[in-house]
Design an enzyme around this catalytic site. Structure first.
Site, PDB file in Angstrom:
ATOM      1  N   GLN A 193     -10.975   6.356   3.537  1.00  0.00           N
ATOM      2  CA  GLN A 193      -9.908   6.633   4.507  1.00  0.00           C
ATOM      3  C   GLN A 193      -9.858   8.127   4.824  1.00  0.00           C
ATOM      4  OE1 GLN A 193      -7.126   3.678   2.037  1.00  0.00           O
ATOM      5  NE2 GLN A 193      -5.935   4.759   3.555  1.00  0.00           N
ATOM      6  N   PHE A 224      -5.967  -0.007   2.274  1.00  0.00           N
ATOM      7  CA  PHE A 224      -4.619  -0.189   1.729  1.00  0.00           C
ATOM      8  C   PHE A 224      -4.170   0.968   0.850  1.00  0.00           C
ATOM      9  CE2 PHE A 224      -6.575  -4.466   2.230  1.00  0.00           C
ATOM     10  CZ  PHE A 224      -5.842  -4.871   3.321  1.00  0.00           C
ATOM     11  N   GLU A 228      -7.864   6.181   0.003  1.00  0.00           N
ATOM     12  CA  GLU A 228      -7.339   7.445   0.525  1.00  0.00           C
ATOM     13  C   GLU A 228      -7.921   8.596  -0.296  1.00  0.00           C
ATOM     14  OE1 GLU A 228      -3.059   7.629   1.169  1.00  0.00           O
ATOM     15  OE2 GLU A 228      -3.063   9.805   1.198  1.00  0.00           O
ATOM     16  N   ARG A 306       7.694  10.459  -2.527  1.00  0.00           N
ATOM     17  CA  ARG A 306       8.144   9.400  -1.619  1.00  0.00           C
ATOM     18  C   ARG A 306       9.063   8.404  -2.344  1.00  0.00           C
ATOM     19  NH1 ARG A 306       7.055   7.628   3.651  1.00  0.00           N
ATOM     20  NH2 ARG A 306       5.390   9.122   4.086  1.00  0.00           N
ATOM     21  N   ARG A 338      -0.231   1.084   0.050  1.00  0.00           N
ATOM     22  CA  ARG A 338       0.713   0.681   1.100  1.00  0.00           C
ATOM     23  C   ARG A 338       2.178   0.817   0.659  1.00  0.00           C
ATOM     24  NH1 ARG A 338      -1.064  -4.588   4.621  1.00  0.00           N
ATOM     25  NH2 ARG A 338      -0.363  -3.812   6.618  1.00  0.00           N
ATOM     26  N   PHE A 340       3.264   3.675  -0.793  1.00  0.00           N
ATOM     27  CA  PHE A 340       3.102   4.993  -1.409  1.00  0.00           C
ATOM     28  C   PHE A 340       4.317   5.422  -2.240  1.00  0.00           C
ATOM     29  CE2 PHE A 340       2.001   9.645  -1.063  1.00  0.00           C
ATOM     30  CZ  PHE A 340       0.636   9.566  -1.304  1.00  0.00           C
ATOM     31  N   THR A 436       4.534  13.349   3.531  1.00  0.00           N
ATOM     32  CA  THR A 436       5.629  14.187   3.033  1.00  0.00           C
ATOM     33  C   THR A 436       5.169  15.640   2.886  1.00  0.00           C
ATOM     34  OG1 THR A 436       5.128  13.636   0.736  1.00  0.00           O
ATOM     35  CG2 THR A 436       6.753  12.258   1.859  1.00  0.00           C
ATOM     36  N   ALA A 505      -0.323   6.978   5.444  1.00  0.00           N
ATOM     37  CA  ALA A 505       1.084   7.259   5.734  1.00  0.00           C
ATOM     38  C   ALA A 505       1.547   6.586   7.032  1.00  0.00           C
ATOM     39  CB  ALA A 505       1.335   8.775   5.763  1.00  0.00           C
ATOM     40  N   GLU A 684       2.809   0.376   6.851  1.00  0.00           N
ATOM     41  CA  GLU A 684       3.378   0.192   5.519  1.00  0.00           C
ATOM     42  C   GLU A 684       4.764  -0.463   5.457  1.00  0.00           C
ATOM     43  OE1 GLU A 684       2.517   4.505   4.928  1.00  0.00           O
ATOM     44  OE2 GLU A 684       2.062   3.830   2.906  1.00  0.00           O
TER      45      GLU A 684
HETATM   46  N1  MTE Z   1      -4.188  -3.205   7.524  1.00  0.00           N
HETATM   47  C1  MTE Z   1      -5.418  -3.679   7.232  1.00  0.00           C
HETATM   48  N2  MTE Z   1      -5.875  -4.775   7.857  1.00  0.00           N
HETATM   49  N3  MTE Z   1      -6.209  -3.050   6.304  1.00  0.00           N
HETATM   50  C2  MTE Z   1      -5.770  -1.937   5.620  1.00  0.00           C
HETATM   51  O1  MTE Z   1      -6.507  -1.398   4.794  1.00  0.00           O
HETATM   52  N4  MTE Z   1      -3.930  -0.322   5.278  1.00  0.00           N
HETATM   53  C3  MTE Z   1      -2.496  -0.119   5.370  1.00  0.00           C
HETATM   54  C4  MTE Z   1      -2.004  -0.385   6.780  1.00  0.00           C
HETATM   55  N5  MTE Z   1      -2.502  -1.638   7.254  1.00  0.00           N
HETATM   56  C5  MTE Z   1      -4.461  -1.431   5.911  1.00  0.00           C
HETATM   57  C6  MTE Z   1      -3.714  -2.101   6.907  1.00  0.00           C
HETATM   58  C7  MTE Z   1      -2.065   1.223   4.989  1.00  0.00           C
HETATM   59  S1  MTE Z   1      -1.849   1.552   3.351  1.00  0.00           S
HETATM   60  C8  MTE Z   1      -1.795   2.187   5.923  1.00  0.00           C
HETATM   61  S2  MTE Z   1      -1.224   3.694   5.466  1.00  0.00           S
HETATM   62  C9  MTE Z   1      -1.985   1.949   7.351  1.00  0.00           C
HETATM   63  O2  MTE Z   1      -2.485   0.644   7.610  1.00  0.00           O
HETATM   64  C10 MTE Z   1      -2.941   2.988   7.893  1.00  0.00           C
HETATM   65  O3  MTE Z   1      -3.239   2.807   9.210  1.00  0.00           O
HETATM   66  P1  MTE Z   1      -2.338   3.394  10.414  1.00  0.00           P
HETATM   67  O4  MTE Z   1      -1.826   4.705   9.980  1.00  0.00           O
HETATM   68  O5  MTE Z   1      -3.304   3.464  11.521  1.00  0.00           O
HETATM   69  O6  MTE Z   1      -1.259   2.380  10.609  1.00  0.00           O
HETATM   70  N1  LUZ Z   2      -0.399   9.972   1.643  1.00  0.00           N
HETATM   71  C1  LUZ Z   2      -0.004  11.237   1.474  1.00  0.00           C
HETATM   72  C2  LUZ Z   2       0.463   9.011   1.999  1.00  0.00           C
HETATM   73  O1  LUZ Z   2      -0.819  12.066   1.106  1.00  0.00           O
HETATM   74  N2  LUZ Z   2       1.272  11.563   1.728  1.00  0.00           N
HETATM   75  C3  LUZ Z   2       2.202  10.669   2.104  1.00  0.00           C
HETATM   76  O2  LUZ Z   2       3.357  11.020   2.307  1.00  0.00           O
HETATM   77  C4  LUZ Z   2       1.796   9.323   2.236  1.00  0.00           C
HETATM   78  N3  LUZ Z   2       2.666   8.377   2.574  1.00  0.00           N
HETATM   79  C5  LUZ Z   2       2.262   7.122   2.676  1.00  0.00           C
HETATM   80  C6  LUZ Z   2       0.943   6.816   2.426  1.00  0.00           C
HETATM   81  N4  LUZ Z   2       0.050   7.745   2.099  1.00  0.00           N
HETATM   82 MO1  MOS Z   3      -1.690   3.976   3.105  1.00  0.00          MO
HETATM   83  S1  MOS Z   3      -0.965   3.887   1.168  1.00  0.00           S
HETATM   84  O1  MOS Z   3      -0.910   5.467   3.421  1.00  0.00           O
HETATM   85  O2  MOS Z   3      -3.247   4.407   2.830  1.00  0.00           O
END
Ligand code: MTE
Ligand code: LUZ
Ligand code: MOS
Length: 736
Positions: A193, A224, A228, A306, A338, A340, A436, A505, A684
């Site tokens: 990611q 998910f 990251e 968070r 997801r 966090f 954050t 995030a 999330e």
């Molecule tokens: N949806 C799918 N299908 N696969 C994923 O890995 N990750 C989730 C969410 N939805 C995820 C998902 C998480 S943890 C985050 S932070 C967001 O997607 C990231 O994507 P966005 O910021 O474009 O919404």
């Molecule tokens: N990652 C991060 C995150 O580095 N800072 C955040 O605040 C956060 N929030 C949600 C998911 N990933």
């Molecule tokens: Mo989602 S936990 O911010 O990758």
């Protein structure tokens, strides 16, 4: 529809392990610690090195740069050196001609480890002073005001909870392919990611400038949060070997390796105390969070923050103190997942409210409704609500589904039925959007219009199934005023857009989308200057003839957000996402089995950039939330070994775990001035509707216990811990 859907369905989409393999490709396998805590006395690689087809075994001493991958705190070696701190910590990398040889050789490595006492419990760690970072405390009102508020309350309840972790279970396991380029440079195809994070860490470990390393990501088979930060070591291992051997090297974890080596959602423990006045208004709330961080920091300090910010969820709490400890244990470093840390913080206050409702003998939703945030209310971290839809979404879901009638039906059913009980819970959600860490809220885009009118959009966003590419395409098409079919989204690469934040995030589409919008606006301005009524293709061709620059780069940084950690005060979020869900469940109290029957959601998605994708995000997140608190039991033994390390022992939610009745309604006529085209991040927040499943099941089980204690209907029974697996539920139903 997602732009990838057709390709996915035909099986044509490629992931790291599908990339064409060069003839010289080598494969890596990892030898890791079987012991949670110990002194690493020696490693014997001779049997492995002597095997046919083995090219080389790498250890800590073979790192040309720094043997260090910690991003927030430098406390995580790439290879264990001198000590091991968790089971699954990597000690050696074997590189061989085939993956089979690499694994067979790995199995012949042995390490002499002098075992030390492991710590697995976060409270133990905190008591002994093993903290990742100094503990933090967030306060609304002074300590004296908090004490006075508790004094004035007519009801004070207190308790403790334990919350389980969660395995990410992305379909594509961790994977990377590193390819040596001319001039000592490298290209890494990583399932991450955060391409820039991989580039930065690889540069540090290999002692190369960042410009010598290109990281490319086409897509992920799910992240998910698990990719990251924790996609980085595997990519770095591949890069290290590729650089040393001058050949391409691939590292792909098998499912069990992935489950044992990598971190998951943090387990938490918490103590809480809540005070309410005679009207049922929360006057005081105090919570102490013990985050089980695992053996190194990874993202734990940010996740802890968070948890603190979301510890009051959707409620206005005039006096609050949230204390949080990030506790160092001998488990794998827990990481982003997801939500966090938000889900854990919210679970604690929902536990407190459920307990308060029992004490007052009123339905919990009555207390929840009384305490919802309104416009210009303050969060404990200082920010005030703006365009707050907490009450609107709660009221809409209650009205749409006639909540009083649902409640009456549950009560009537329970009055008649002895063995089967039903339960109902409402779960409001308020989730802040922005990293954050203010610095991370920036993104870039590079847009090319080719002379035939086709368009190429590159950003730092990583497609992981969440549909960000589809959203970016829609934003570009709107901005350029061309057909969406003309827009292609490039693979994410550190060579096209640099210094990117991870896609995380829930802000991937927000941040990168804004950058795309800015780039497209400047391109459109150049085209408009031609003052021509030509259709798109001709217009572009004409612009090219007239030597107009048809490429644009742009950068976006979220304005006005800030946070002062010393004062624990600021406005860290660009905006908040609101919603509410009604969850209904039934329990067979003889067998301890349950089903989540219905989830009815009203969610604020702003002006959706892709409504079908957003609906899928809500449903998918809900499934993960239900799984987290009901089925998924992450179990480590007292020696820090993961027992639930396969799908035979770790129950993930499947289609049967999902309610047959899922209804999602998006709030209508809502705008969001703080994000691109009035949209809102959606990845999330809906996960936390799953918390309602826990409380609905718990309520059904309590109805059974209460019935068994005839006459003493309000007798207090301890809160259950999460997840509420059938085993745990059965013990509660029939235990003492
Ligand atoms: N949806 C799918 N299908 N696969 C994923 O890995 N990750 C989730 C969410 N939805 C995820 C998902 C998480 S943890 C985050 S932070 C967001 O997607 C990231 O994507 P966005 O910021 O474009 O919404
Ligand atoms: N990652 C991060 C995150 O580095 N800072 C955040 O605040 C956060 N929030 C949600 C998911 N990933
Ligand atoms: Mo989602 S936990 O911010 O990758």
């Amino acid at each position: 529809m997602s732009i990838d859907a057709a390709q996915h369905t035909r099986g044509e989409s490629t992931f790291v392990d599908d990339l064409p393999e060069s003839a010289d490709l080598l494969h890596g396998a990892l030898f890791s610690s079987p012991i949670a805590h110990g002194k690493l006395c020696s490693v014997d690689c001779s049997a492995a090195e002597g095997m046919d087809g083995v090219q080389r075994v790498f250890l800590a001493a073979d790192v040309p740069g720094e043997n260090q991958i910690g991003a927030i705190v430098p406390d995580e070696p790439l290879f264990a050196d001198g000590e091991v701190h968790h089971v699954g910590q990597v000690i050696a990398l074997v590189v061989a001609d085939t993956p089979e040889i690499a694994r067979a050789a790995r199995d012949r490595i042995s390490a002499e480890i002098e075992e030390l006492e492991p710590i697995v419990c976060p409270r133990d760690a905190q008591r002994r002073g093993h903290l990742i970072v100094p503990s933090r405390s967030l306060q609304r009102g002074s300590a004296e005001q908090l004490a006075a508020a508790f004094e004035s309350c007519t009801t004070v309840v207190a308790g403790s909870v334990e919350i389980g972790g969660q395995e990410h279970l992305y379909l594509e396991t961790q994977a990377a392919l590193a390819i040596p380029l001319e001039g000592g440079r490298l290209r890494i195809h990583a399932g991450t990611q955060g391409p820039t994070a991989v580039q930065r860490v690889a540069s540090r470990v290999l002692d190369l400038p960042m410009s010598a390393i290109e990281v490319e990501v086409r897509r992920l088979g799910g992240g998910f949060g698990g990719k990251e930060d924790q996609a980085t070591p595997w990519a770095t291992f591949a890069a290290l070997a590729a650089l040393a051997l001058g050949r391409s090297v691939k590292v792909v974890l098998q499912r069990e390796e992935d489950m044992v080596f990598t971190g998951k959602r943090h387990p938490y423990q918490a103590d809480w105390r809540m005070g309410l006045d005679a009207d049922g208004k929360i006057q005081a709330y105090e919570a102490t969070l013990f985050q089980n961080a695992g053996a190194s920091a990874d993202l734990s300090p940010a996740i802890l923050e968070r948890s603190m910010f979301h510890a009051t969820n959707s409620y206005n709490v005039p006096h609050a103190r949230i204390t949080a400890h990030s506790c160092r244990t001998n488990l794998p470093p827990f990481t982003a997942f997801r939500g966090f840390g938000g889900p854990q913080g919210m679970f604690v206050i929902e536990s407190a409210l459920a307990r308060a409702a029992e004490e007052l003998d009123v339905p919990c939703e009555q207390l929840q409704a009384l305490n919802l945030l309104d416009e210009d209310d303050a969060f404990a971290y200082g920010q005030r609500t703006e365009n707050c839809h907490a009450r609107r979404s709660f009221t809409e879901v209650a009205q749409l589904h006639d909540l009083p009638k649902l409640r009456a039906a549950v009560d009537a059913f329970n009055a008649k039925s002895a063995r089967h009980k039903r339960g109902l819970a409402v779960m409001p959600v308020c989730f802040g959007i922005s990293f954050t860490n203010t610095m991370m809220n920036q993104a870039g885009a590079l847009v090319h219009i080719y002379s035939d009118g086709s368009v190429h959009v590159a950003t730092g966003a990583v497609e992981m199934g969440q549909g960000v590419s589809t959203k970016l395409r829609n934003i570009a098409a709107l901005g350029l005023r061309c057909d969406a079919q003309r827009v292609t989204i490039a693979a994410t690469s550190t060579t096209t857009v640099a210094n990117t934040s991870p896609t995380a995030a829930s802000s991937g589409a927000d941040l990168n989308g804004m950058a795309v919008q800015i780039a497209c606006a400047s391109l459109r301005q150049r085209l408009d200057a031609l003052d021509s009524a030509l259709a798109w293709d001709e217009l572009v061709a004409t612009a090219h003839m007239q030597r107009v620059h048809l490429s644009a780069g742009a950068h976006y940084a979220t304005p006005s957000i800030h946070y002062d950690k010393d004062r624990e005060h600021g406005a860290p979020f660009a905006y908040h996402v609101y919603g509410a869900a009604i969850v209904e469940a039934s329990v067979d109290c003889l067998r301890g089995t349950y089903s989540v029957d219905a989830v009815k959601i009203v969610h604020d998605a702003g002006r959706s950039l892709a409504p079908l994708i957003d609906r899928g995000q809500v449903e998918g997140a809900l499934a993960q939330g239900i799984g987290w608190l009901t089925l998924e039991d992450l179990v480590f033994d007292e020696r820090g070994r993961l027992l639930s390390k396969a799908l035979a022992t770790y129950k993930a939610p499947d289609v049967h775990a999902m309610p047959s009745d899922v209804q999602v309604k998006f709030l209508e006529d809502v705008d969001n001035p703080a994000a691109v085209l009035g949209s809102k991040g959606i990845g999330e927040p809906p996960l936390m509707y799953g918390i309602g499943a826990y409380f609905a099941i718990r309520e059904a089980a309590r109805a059974f216990r209460k019935a068994g204690q005839s006459g003493r209907s309000s007798e207090h029974v301890d809160l259950l811990h999460a997840p509420l697996t059938p085993e745990r539920l059965l013990l509660y139903l029939h235990g003492k």
